[in-house]
Design a protein around this motif. Structure first.
Motif, mmCIF file in Angstrom:
data_model
loop_
_atom_site.group_PDB
_atom_site.id
_atom_site.type_symbol
_atom_site.label_atom_id
_atom_site.label_comp_id
_atom_site.label_asym_id
_atom_site.label_seq_id
_atom_site.Cartn_x
_atom_site.Cartn_y
_atom_site.Cartn_z
ATOM 1 N N GLN A 183 7.642 28.957 74.012
ATOM 2 C CA GLN A 183 8.359 30.143 74.478
ATOM 3 C C GLN A 183 7.971 31.370 73.652
ATOM 4 O OE1 GLN A 183 11.112 30.264 76.828
ATOM 5 N NE2 GLN A 183 11.311 28.087 77.266
ATOM 6 N N VAL A 184 7.876 31.195 72.339
ATOM 7 C CA VAL A 184 7.497 32.316 71.474
ATOM 8 C C VAL A 184 6.051 32.725 71.752
ATOM 9 C CG1 VAL A 184 7.121 33.032 69.081
ATOM 10 C CG2 VAL A 184 9.161 31.709 69.686
ATOM 11 N N ALA A 185 5.156 31.733 71.873
ATOM 12 C CA ALA A 185 3.749 32.036 72.140
ATOM 13 C C ALA A 185 3.584 32.772 73.466
ATOM 14 C CB ALA A 185 2.928 30.752 72.137
ATOM 15 N N ALA A 186 4.347 32.366 74.467
ATOM 16 C CA ALA A 186 4.257 33.029 75.773
ATOM 17 C C ALA A 186 4.680 34.487 75.660
ATOM 18 C CB ALA A 186 5.125 32.286 76.787
ATOM 19 N N GLN A 187 5.742 34.752 74.880
ATOM 20 C CA GLN A 187 6.186 36.137 74.723
ATOM 21 C C GLN A 187 5.168 36.977 73.960
ATOM 22 O OE1 GLN A 187 10.265 37.127 73.806
ATOM 23 N NE2 GLN A 187 10.922 35.010 74.135
ATOM 24 N N VAL A 188 4.569 36.394 72.920
ATOM 25 C CA VAL A 188 3.559 37.144 72.158
ATOM 26 C C VAL A 188 2.340 37.417 73.027
ATOM 27 C CG1 VAL A 188 2.002 37.078 70.175
ATOM 28 C CG2 VAL A 188 4.370 36.293 69.938
ATOM 29 N N ALA A 189 1.901 36.408 73.792
ATOM 30 C CA ALA A 189 0.743 36.598 74.676
ATOM 31 C C ALA A 189 1.026 37.685 75.705
ATOM 32 C CB ALA A 189 0.399 35.279 75.357
ATOM 33 N N ARG A 190 2.242 37.725 76.210
ATOM 34 C CA ARG A 190 2.609 38.779 77.161
ATOM 35 C C ARG A 190 2.619 40.143 76.482
ATOM 36 N NH1 ARG A 190 8.221 38.204 80.327
ATOM 37 N NH2 ARG A 190 9.019 38.488 78.198
ATOM 38 N N ALA A 191 3.106 40.201 75.245
ATOM 39 C CA ALA A 191 3.120 41.460 74.514
ATOM 40 C C ALA A 191 1.709 41.988 74.286
ATOM 41 C CB ALA A 191 3.832 41.279 73.173
ATOM 42 N N LEU A 192 0.732 41.081 74.226
ATOM 43 C CA LEU A 192 -0.666 41.471 74.053
ATOM 44 C C LEU A 192 -1.325 41.882 75.365
ATOM 45 C CD1 LEU A 192 -1.775 38.665 71.555
ATOM 46 C CD2 LEU A 192 -1.399 41.085 71.037
ATOM 47 N N GLY A 193 -0.593 41.797 76.462
ATOM 48 C CA GLY A 193 -1.130 42.222 77.751
ATOM 49 C C GLY A 193 -1.593 41.099 78.643
ATOM 50 N N GLY A 194 -1.331 39.853 78.241
ATOM 51 C CA GLY A 194 -1.746 38.720 79.054
ATOM 52 C C GLY A 194 -0.861 38.510 80.266
ATOM 53 N N GLN A 195 -1.455 37.931 81.327
ATOM 54 C CA GLN A 195 -0.707 37.491 82.506
ATOM 55 C C GLN A 195 -0.386 36.018 82.274
ATOM 56 O OE1 GLN A 195 -2.781 38.603 86.206
ATOM 57 N NE2 GLN A 195 -4.010 40.014 84.985
ATOM 58 N N VAL A 196 0.843 35.736 81.856
ATOM 59 C CA VAL A 196 1.178 34.454 81.236
ATOM 60 C C VAL A 196 1.888 33.523 82.210
ATOM 61 C CG1 VAL A 196 2.377 33.335 79.320
ATOM 62 C CG2 VAL A 196 1.391 35.622 79.012
ATOM 63 N N THR A 197 1.466 32.262 82.191
ATOM 64 C CA THR A 197 2.169 31.183 82.870
ATOM 65 C C THR A 197 2.550 30.136 81.825
ATOM 66 O OG1 THR A 197 0.911 31.489 84.924
ATOM 67 C CG2 THR A 197 2.035 29.373 84.629
ATOM 68 N N LEU A 198 3.826 29.772 81.789
ATOM 69 C CA LEU A 198 4.313 28.752 80.869
ATOM 70 C C LEU A 198 4.486 27.453 81.649
ATOM 71 C CD1 LEU A 198 5.436 27.917 78.084
ATOM 72 C CD2 LEU A 198 7.658 28.797 78.822
ATOM 73 N N ALA A 199 3.798 26.404 81.224
ATOM 74 C CA ALA A 199 3.783 25.139 81.962
ATOM 75 C C ALA A 199 4.594 24.078 81.243
ATOM 76 C CB ALA A 199 2.348 24.655 82.145
ATOM 77 N N GLY A 200 5.354 23.315 82.020
ATOM 78 C CA GLY A 200 6.107 22.193 81.484
ATOM 79 C C GLY A 200 6.160 21.075 82.500
ATOM 80 N N LEU A 201 6.985 20.091 82.204
ATOM 81 C CA LEU A 201 7.185 18.953 83.084
ATOM 82 C C LEU A 201 8.488 19.152 83.856
ATOM 83 C CD1 LEU A 201 6.284 16.146 80.515
ATOM 84 C CD2 LEU A 201 4.791 17.133 82.277
ATOM 85 N N PRO A 202 8.682 18.396 84.959
ATOM 86 C CA PRO A 202 9.955 18.519 85.689
ATOM 87 C C PRO A 202 11.179 18.333 84.808
ATOM 88 C CG PRO A 202 8.366 17.313 87.013
ATOM 89 C CD PRO A 202 7.712 17.535 85.667
ATOM 90 N N LYS A 203 11.094 17.489 83.791
ATOM 91 C CA LYS A 203 12.236 17.276 82.892
ATOM 92 C C LYS A 203 12.544 18.508 82.041
ATOM 93 C CE LYS A 203 9.664 15.355 78.970
ATOM 94 N NZ LYS A 203 9.515 14.208 78.030
ATOM 95 N N ASP A 204 11.636 19.484 82.023
ATOM 96 C CA ASP A 204 11.807 20.698 81.218
ATOM 97 C C ASP A 204 12.498 21.812 81.987
ATOM 98 O OD1 ASP A 204 10.432 19.677 78.936
ATOM 99 O OD2 ASP A 204 8.512 20.090 79.922
ATOM 100 N N ALA A 205 13.197 21.479 83.077
ATOM 101 C CA ALA A 205 13.752 22.511 83.960
ATOM 102 C C ALA A 205 14.640 23.497 83.216
ATOM 103 C CB ALA A 205 14.525 21.854 85.104
ATOM 104 N N GLU A 206 15.512 23.004 82.326
ATOM 105 C CA GLU A 206 16.413 23.919 81.615
ATOM 106 C C GLU A 206 15.647 24.837 80.674
ATOM 107 O OE1 GLU A 206 19.586 21.914 79.679
ATOM 108 O OE2 GLU A 206 20.390 21.021 81.513
ATOM 109 N N ARG A 207 14.639 24.297 79.997
ATOM 110 C CA ARG A 207 13.828 25.129 79.108
ATOM 111 C C ARG A 207 13.081 26.189 79.904
ATOM 112 N NH1 ARG A 207 10.948 21.067 74.731
ATOM 113 N NH2 ARG A 207 12.800 20.697 73.453
#
Length: 336
Positions: A183-207
């Motif tokens: 989650q932190v890495a995704a936010q930093v990558a977005r702050a750098l101008g990246g078009q970010v997709t965060l991937a998880g498993l179906p069990k990660d729905a709440e996250r």
């Protein structure tokens, strides 16, 4: 009434399983150049789990915990009194040799003789902790009440992504693993101008829902092959790393953030076939901390929503079980 000379702490008592327990330890006292912190909260990190399972170096008996948010209540040197009352987060290394090639190059995080909080020196799963004033960083008010407990993970991420810069404006970025580091890495990558997709498993729905609440694009599908300019592996799992390697485009970049904790088998020939640039970062540096604090100050990352549970120190076993199960995002231990 006589004040107690001990405090309750979470102790890694020895090498071996079932070696983490609550115990009374002496109250610390700051020496010259040191500060005494009243611990506000300490986050449970994947590294703590690795320490408990003897998958990460440590020197027991030692009080665990290194993701520390605290308030300076005493200092050992008069000239450091300006720190009194400050709300701070802390660099993890308590001491380095200052003589090896890495220390002399300003890369103290790579010192072979580094002694870190929570693994070699008593850490933050307690009501008080002592550390060098050199390690302290004032946490901006924008971090929220408990968001500063994730300042250390944020500094680790900026070490991975900003030194050298791993994301350029417009890059398609995949982050594997929607835990706290992802989650932190995704936010930093977005702050750098990246078009970010965060991937998880179906069990990660709440996250993933937390990330979506912060405006992040998420997926539970296997990423398309060669679809991303930059892949950032934060799951610490072999399947996550394999998916990231496959998802990187030719000439792209692979960044390892997660810790596996053991040897894994990966399709590493893809590094050769695709001419991938592979990079990472270990722990943090003064430079990465400055960047982390700047991101917080400017509101480019939001850490407070990532704290999903607060557990009293006396109930640490439940907090640790939650971290082992992967419940929520960041479970923090509070001394009260």
């Amino acid at each position: 009434m006589i004040a107690s000379s001990t405090m309750l702490a979470v102790l890694k008592t020895r090498v071996g399983e079932d070696s983490v327990e609550l115990a009374e330890v002496p109250l610390p006292t700051p020496g010259a150049g040191e500060a005494l912190l009243r611990v506000v909260a300490t986050g449970i990190c994947g590294t703590d789990v690795h320490i408990a399972h003897d998958e990460y170096p440590c020197e027991p008996p030692v009080v665990m915990g290194h993701e520390i948010l605290g308030e300076v209540v005493a200092v050992g040197t008069e000239s450091d009194r300006h720190w009194l009352g400050a709300r701070v987060a802390c660099e993890t290394y308590y001491a380095t040799c200052e003589r090896c090639d890495w220390c002399r190059d300003g890369r103290r995080n790579l010192c072979p003789n580094r002694r870190s909080l929570g693994s070699f020196v008593n850490g933050g799963f307690a009501s008080q902790v002592v550390m060098p004033v050199l390690n302290l960083h004032r946490v901006p008010d924008s971090a929220g009440l408990l968001g500063g407990v994730l300042a250390e993970p944020l500094a680790c991420v900026t070490q991975c992504l900003l030194n050298p810069a791993a994301v350029q404006a417009g890059d398609r970025v995949l982050v594997t693993g929607p835990g706290a580091m992802g989650q932190v890495a995704a936010q930093v990558a977005r702050a750098l101008g990246g078009q970010v997709t965060l991937a998880g498993l179906p069990k990660d729905a709440e996250r993933l829902a937390v990330a979506e609440g912060l405006g992040m694009l998420t997926t539970t599908e296997r990423p398309d092959d060669s679809a991303f300019d930059v892949v950032i592996e934060c799951s610490g799992s072999a399947p996550g790393a394999a998916n990231a390697l496959r998802a990187a485009r030719r000439g792209g970049r692979y960044v390892q953030v997660g810790i596996f904790g053991n040897e894994v088998t990966l399709p590493f020939d893809l590094v050769l076939y695709k001419e991938l640039t592979v990079s990472s970062g270990f722990a943090s540096t003064a430079e990465s901390w400055r960047a982390a604090m700047a991101l917080l100050q400017q509101g480019l990352v939001n850490l407070e929503p990532l704290v999903t549970a607060q557990i009293p120190l006396a109930e640490f076993s439940e907090a640790f079980a939650m971290a082992m199960r992967g419940d929520g995002l960041k479970t923090v231990v509070v001394p009260g």
